[in-house]
Design an enzyme around this catalytic site. Structure first.
Site, PDB file in Angstrom:
ATOM      1  N   THR A  13      22.289  49.109  70.380  1.00  0.00           N
ATOM      2  CA  THR A  13      23.433  49.569  70.322  1.00  0.00           C
ATOM      3  C   THR A  13      24.762  48.548  71.252  1.00  0.00           C
ATOM      4  OG1 THR A  13      22.157  51.577  70.132  1.00  0.00           O
ATOM      5  CG2 THR A  13      24.461  51.830  70.347  1.00  0.00           C
ATOM      6  N   CYS A 142      28.297  56.363  78.826  1.00  0.00           N
ATOM      7  CA  CYS A 142      29.188  56.914  77.542  1.00  0.00           C
ATOM      8  C   CYS A 142      30.041  58.790  78.417  1.00  0.00           C
ATOM      9  CB  CYS A 142      28.365  56.815  76.458  1.00  0.00           C
ATOM     10  SG  CYS A 142      27.438  57.690  76.463  1.00  0.00           S
ATOM     11  N   ASN A 143      29.053  59.135  78.344  1.00  0.00           N
ATOM     12  CA  ASN A 143      29.681  60.491  79.435  1.00  0.00           C
ATOM     13  C   ASN A 143      30.607  60.362  80.464  1.00  0.00           C
ATOM     14  OD1 ASN A 143      29.274  62.648  77.142  1.00  0.00           O
ATOM     15  ND2 ASN A 143      26.782  62.135  77.611  1.00  0.00           N
ATOM     16  N   ASP A 173      20.847  57.749  68.783  1.00  0.00           N
ATOM     17  CA  ASP A 173      22.510  57.105  68.347  1.00  0.00           C
ATOM     18  C   ASP A 173      21.484  57.290  66.840  1.00  0.00           C
ATOM     19  OD1 ASP A 173      23.089  56.690  70.329  1.00  0.00           O
ATOM     20  OD2 ASP A 173      22.769  54.763  71.128  1.00  0.00           O
ATOM     21  N   HIS A 196      25.834  63.939  85.551  1.00  0.00           N
ATOM     22  CA  HIS A 196      27.255  63.428  84.244  1.00  0.00           C
ATOM     23  C   HIS A 196      28.280  63.640  85.896  1.00  0.00           C
ATOM     24  CE1 HIS A 196      24.899  64.823  81.326  1.00  0.00           C
ATOM     25  NE2 HIS A 196      25.466  63.144  80.784  1.00  0.00           N
ATOM     26  N   HIS A 222      29.622  62.610  71.058  1.00  0.00           N
ATOM     27  CA  HIS A 222      29.637  63.547  72.124  1.00  0.00           C
ATOM     28  C   HIS A 222      30.282  64.789  72.197  1.00  0.00           C
ATOM     29  CE1 HIS A 222      26.489  61.561  74.278  1.00  0.00           C
ATOM     30  NE2 HIS A 222      26.785  60.499  74.757  1.00  0.00           N
ATOM     31  N   GLN A 303      29.610  57.753  71.750  1.00  0.00           N
ATOM     32  CA  GLN A 303      28.097  56.752  72.558  1.00  0.00           C
ATOM     33  C   GLN A 303      28.635  55.658  72.596  1.00  0.00           C
ATOM     34  OE1 GLN A 303      28.105  59.393  70.174  1.00  0.00           O
ATOM     35  NE2 GLN A 303      25.648  57.934  69.091  1.00  0.00           N
TER      36      GLN A 303
HETATM   37  P1  NAD Z   1      19.181  50.098  72.716  1.00  0.00           P
HETATM   38  O1  NAD Z   1      17.736  50.436  73.156  1.00  0.00           O
HETATM   39  O2  NAD Z   1      20.502  50.216  71.676  1.00  0.00           O
HETATM   40  O3  NAD Z   1      19.433  48.434  73.353  1.00  0.00           O
HETATM   41  C1  NAD Z   1      18.924  47.618  74.313  1.00  0.00           C
HETATM   42  C2  NAD Z   1      17.874  46.424  73.575  1.00  0.00           C
HETATM   43  O4  NAD Z   1      17.729  45.444  74.541  1.00  0.00           O
HETATM   44  C3  NAD Z   1      16.665  47.121  72.069  1.00  0.00           C
HETATM   45  O5  NAD Z   1      17.141  45.698  71.402  1.00  0.00           O
HETATM   46  C4  NAD Z   1      15.687  45.633  73.336  1.00  0.00           C
HETATM   47  O6  NAD Z   1      14.863  45.336  72.007  1.00  0.00           O
HETATM   48  C5  NAD Z   1      16.428  45.229  73.834  1.00  0.00           C
HETATM   49  N1  NAD Z   1      15.595  44.943  75.173  1.00  0.00           N
HETATM   50  C6  NAD Z   1      14.586  45.413  76.034  1.00  0.00           C
HETATM   51  N2  NAD Z   1      13.771  44.439  76.812  1.00  0.00           N
HETATM   52  C7  NAD Z   1      13.954  43.594  76.829  1.00  0.00           C
HETATM   53  C8  NAD Z   1      14.947  42.678  77.607  1.00  0.00           C
HETATM   54  N3  NAD Z   1      13.792  42.573  78.762  1.00  0.00           N
HETATM   55  N4  NAD Z   1      15.523  41.627  77.835  1.00  0.00           N
HETATM   56  C9  NAD Z   1      16.960  41.346  76.538  1.00  0.00           C
HETATM   57  N5  NAD Z   1      16.522  42.433  75.090  1.00  0.00           N
HETATM   58  C10 NAD Z   1      15.482  43.267  75.965  1.00  0.00           C
HETATM   59  O7  NAD Z   1      19.866  50.612  73.997  1.00  0.00           O
HETATM   60  P2  NAD Z   1      21.200  50.779  74.114  1.00  0.00           P
HETATM   61  O8  NAD Z   1      21.351  51.756  73.498  1.00  0.00           O
HETATM   62  O9  NAD Z   1      22.573  49.491  73.728  1.00  0.00           O
HETATM   63  O10 NAD Z   1      21.413  50.931  75.715  1.00  0.00           O
HETATM   64  C11 NAD Z   1      21.712  49.819  76.709  1.00  0.00           C
HETATM   65  C12 NAD Z   1      22.204  50.597  77.513  1.00  0.00           C
HETATM   66  O11 NAD Z   1      23.153  51.065  77.701  1.00  0.00           O
HETATM   67  C13 NAD Z   1      22.104  51.639  78.455  1.00  0.00           C
HETATM   68  O12 NAD Z   1      21.241  51.667  79.958  1.00  0.00           O
HETATM   69  C14 NAD Z   1      21.862  52.671  78.179  1.00  0.00           C
HETATM   70  O13 NAD Z   1      22.073  54.069  79.232  1.00  0.00           O
HETATM   71  C15 NAD Z   1      23.474  52.251  77.775  1.00  0.00           C
HETATM   72  N6  NAD Z   1      24.456  52.922  77.018  1.00  0.00           N
HETATM   73  C16 NAD Z   1      23.920  52.878  76.254  1.00  0.00           C
HETATM   74  C17 NAD Z   1      24.720  54.125  75.070  1.00  0.00           C
HETATM   75  C18 NAD Z   1      24.274  54.384  74.331  1.00  0.00           C
HETATM   76  O14 NAD Z   1      24.846  56.055  73.546  1.00  0.00           O
HETATM   77  N7  NAD Z   1      23.753  53.981  73.698  1.00  0.00           N
HETATM   78  C19 NAD Z   1      26.023  54.381  75.747  1.00  0.00           C
HETATM   79  C20 NAD Z   1      26.580  53.731  76.755  1.00  0.00           C
HETATM   80  C21 NAD Z   1      26.022  53.522  77.444  1.00  0.00           C
END
Ligand code: NAD
Length: 339
Positions: A13, A142-143, A173, A196, A222, A303
């Site tokens: 994402t 995000c929050n 998501d 938070h 959110h 988010q």
């Molecule tokens: P996600 O699960 O959508 O994406 C993570 C990706 O990384 C997946 O495609 C997974 O297959 C891949 N992956 C797993 N292990 C890996 C590795 N060793 N090397 C390379 N790729 C690998 O997760 P996300 O929602 O994009 O979240 C990523 C980070 O961003 C987290 O720390 C999350 O807390 C943060 N975040 C997420 C959001 C949200 O709402 N989605 C918002 C803000 C911050």
């Protein structure tokens, strides 16, 4: 001046959005993207012209076997980068950190990592200077980004005595079907304060803030209900002026059709924004209510995209590419259409 060479680890994402945002920057070059699985997302990233790397030898084999053109493994990508943006799931960034240390590559982590993974937690408009020349920086969740943007502006203009915020969190998501269906409201965490508030304090260090959070069955955004008590009287116009100084805060009015988070996402889709993204924190102007020294407002956080501009600015800060926060933020806003 040569462009800063950026590697992207994790194409989910956040990662898929960050890589496209970095690719739009005149002073940055995407060197490659690391993935684990040979799924259709890998085909998309190749079709967009990015070079594909594997997270491990094992993923290299499975992706090659699937007929994908894989340039190498993560360690090989690291030899070609000045900085990586780690967008892997919670906790994986911390596991990758020793690899970045060994390769002497700077890294930007995401909000799912614990704060001690990095030397500074980051929201560009609040504490850009703290990230300057650091090796490891964490873009907060995000929050936390949404709260820090509006509270950071208010804190810069007025003296805040205390903040109380309730966070209505999206359940998952849109693509995360494994988390649903959800048909309940879940106190999450069930205790107060939620994590938070302390997370906001990693960015606005002395802010007296208490937060609570509830998960709701929605995937769009959110929503925060925020109450701020100031040391002095404020006016609604004064608050609007303070928040208007940021292009990363957008006002909407329910009288103009913005009656829910759904209409905000529809607005972005109708504007033709990629993926219907809304990287700005969205404040309902009609919710802004001032009673003596207290302000109440409601804001929405997309988010999936709010942290994207922060990642771009964090790259400029850690590499020293731009030492002035305002100049980096302005360039990022311009290239991402936040004007
Ligand atoms: P996600 O699960 O959508 O994406 C993570 C990706 O990384 C997946 O495609 C997974 O297959 C891949 N992956 C797993 N292990 C890996 C590795 N060793 N090397 C390379 N790729 C690998 O997760 P996300 O929602 O994009 O979240 C990523 C980070 O961003 C987290 O720390 C999350 O807390 C943060 N975040 C997420 C959001 C949200 O709402 N989605 C918002 C803000 C911050």
């Amino acid at each position: 001046m040569p462009k800063v060479r950026v590697g992207l680890v994790g194409y989910g994402t956040i990662g898929k959005r960050v890589v496209e945002a970095v690719n739009k920057q005149p002073d940055m070059q995407v060197v490659g993207v690391v993935k684990t699985k040979p799924d259709f997302f890998a085909q998309i990233l190749l079709s967009k012209g990015f070079e594909l790397y594997a997270a491990s030898r094992e993923s290299f084999e499975s992706m090659s076997k699937a007929g994908l053109e894989v340039k190498g493994v993560l360690e090989e990508l690291l030899t070609k980068c000045d900085v990586v943006v780690d967008c892997t799931p919670e906790g994986t960034g911390a596991k990758n950190k020793p690899l970045y240390e060994r390769a002497r590559v700077k890294a930007i982590f995401q909000g799912g990592e614990k704060r001690d993974v990095a030397e500074a937690s980051f929201v560009a408009e609040v504490n850009y200077q703290e990230a300057l020349d650091k090796t490891f920086v964490r873009v907060v969740s995000c929050n936390t980004t949404g709260l820090s943007r509006t509270l950071g502006r208010l804190n810069a203009e007025f003296e805040i005595k205390k903040v109380r915020a309730t966070i209505i969190r999206r359940g998952a998501d849109p693509v995360e079907t494994k988390r649903g269906p959800i048909n309940a409201l879940i106190p999450n965490p069930p205790h107060i304060p939620s994590h938070h508030g302390p997370d906001v304090q990693t960015v606005i260090h002395d802010l007296p803030i208490v937060t609570s959070a509830v998960i709701a069955p929605t995937t769009l955004m959110h929503l925060h209900v925020v109450n701020v008590e100031f040391a002095q009287k404020v006016t609604k116009d004064g608050v609007i002026d303070a928040l208007s100084r940021s292009k990363r805060i957008r006002f909407v009015d329910s009288s103009n059709g913005f009656d829910s988070t759904a209409s905000i996402i529809e607005f972005a889709r109708d504007l033709g924004r990629a993926r219907g993204d809304v990287p700005e924190v969205v404040v309902w102007r009609d919710s802004l209510t001032v009673m003596d020294n207290e302000l109440y407002y409601m804001q929405a956080v997309h988010q999936e995209s709010i942290v994207v501009p922060e990642n771009v600015d964090a790259i400029r800060a850690v590499t020293g590419l731009e030492r002035e926060a305002a100049r980096s933020i302005s360039l990022t806003n311009k290239t991402l259409g936040l004007e």
